[in-house]
Design a protein around this motif. Structure first.
Motif: not given
Lengths: 204, 204
Positions: A50-53, B55-62, A167-170
């Motif tokens: 959900k965070t990374t898409g 989507v390109p790797l560096l555009d993904q959160p985390l 905690e993992a996402v953090a």
């Protein structure tokens, strides 16, 4: 020389991740070579995604076909039994809760349970995707089935898993398996070579 | 023993892929150890991602943060110079077209150009993202700048790149670098160990 124990390797994984299964077969042994223990931390990648898409690997066109081939090839190279569960990917809520329930009193027993979940999923090809399935694995280890089923619905245990995901996402966990040691992150079964070299050398 | 040449290694990449850059530093040498040549095949990952939904790797959160760290760490381990271009990711249409223009008459020169594009992008940190930038790299190799600029707009050359992208998707290419040898696919700089073992052993 200080006798203080070296910090452990944190091993984040989702029970539904086949690459995490492959890593789980070796991580304790690799860490032990460098006098490290391993803290096993099941999480739900769905929450992370959900965070990374991201979407699960095997659901992606082209990539899914490649990954199936890569998994089989990697398993053969490692000499590991490997099958995909009939239902895949599966939601690993129930076995993750049981893990944290067991870990409260006996981390070693929780680890044994985790290994049994992985072998059920990726050697017997049975998805451990329900309280019943998770309790079946527990029962094989001599754990009371009724108590296990109750634990799956225990609000305190539910909360433990929720906190583990947070905690993992953090901590930056963006997939599985994901290892952190001495503050350095390693993502993927295919980074275990870097992880091992890091443990051996202290970094580069 | 037959004197027939062994099939080449097909090396698919996007000039904007930092992991492909790292792989480009070693692939010719690795292949040569096993008497293979390498066919360099620049493609546009943007076209591939339309199929895979990535989507390109560096555009993904985390994941973006992790990947930056992993790239630097991997480059250090390989002893490779590495910087990210100031504009990143960049659209590699122009250098890819110039590659196929050069490859028509002189594949070796095209390969030298590809290496120069990679070093410009990931050692000098200059994005090769326009006809001007792509022609600048060509000029350094003694190639006529005006002819290079014209080639970027040549319909036949445009068509060559379009076909290369189509062929890549048809071959299952789902990221970069992506290697195919003897029908076996290997995706990622981090599968070069499998690729090399495959070349050495004929597979497992």
């Amino acid at each position: 020389m200080s006798d203080a124990a070296k910090p452990p390797v944190e091993f984040y994984f989702d029970f539904s991740s086949p690459y995490a299964y492959l890593a789980s077969l070796r991580i304790d042994e690799v860490a032990k070579l460098y006098e490290r223990t391993v803290i096993w931390k099941p999480v739900l990648l769905g929450v992370v995604f959900k965070t990374t898409g991201n979407v699960p690997l095997l659901d992606q066109p082209l990539k899914g076909d490649y990954v199936k081939r890569d998994l089989a090839r990697t398993a053969r190279l490692l000499g590991a039994d490997f099958r995909l569960p009939s239902s895949f990917p599966f939601a690993a809520v129930a076995p993750s809760r049981l893990f944290y329930w067991l870990a409260q009193d006996d981390p070693a027993r929780a680890n044994a349970y985790a290994k049994a979940v992985f072998s059920t999923a990726f050697q017997e090809a049975v998805a451990v995707n329900s309280p019943d399935a998770a309790a079946d694995v527990a029962a094989k280890l001599g754990i009371d089935r009724g108590a296990a089923l109750a634990a799956c619905q225990n609000p305190e245990i539910k909360e433990k898993l929720r906190l583990a995901n947070e905690e993992a996402v953090a901590a930056g966990v963006c997939g599985a398996p994901y290892f952190i040691v001495d503050g350095e992150p390693f993502w993927g079964n295919d980074r275990m070579d870097h992880l091992e070299r890091w443990l051996a050398t202290g970094g580069w």
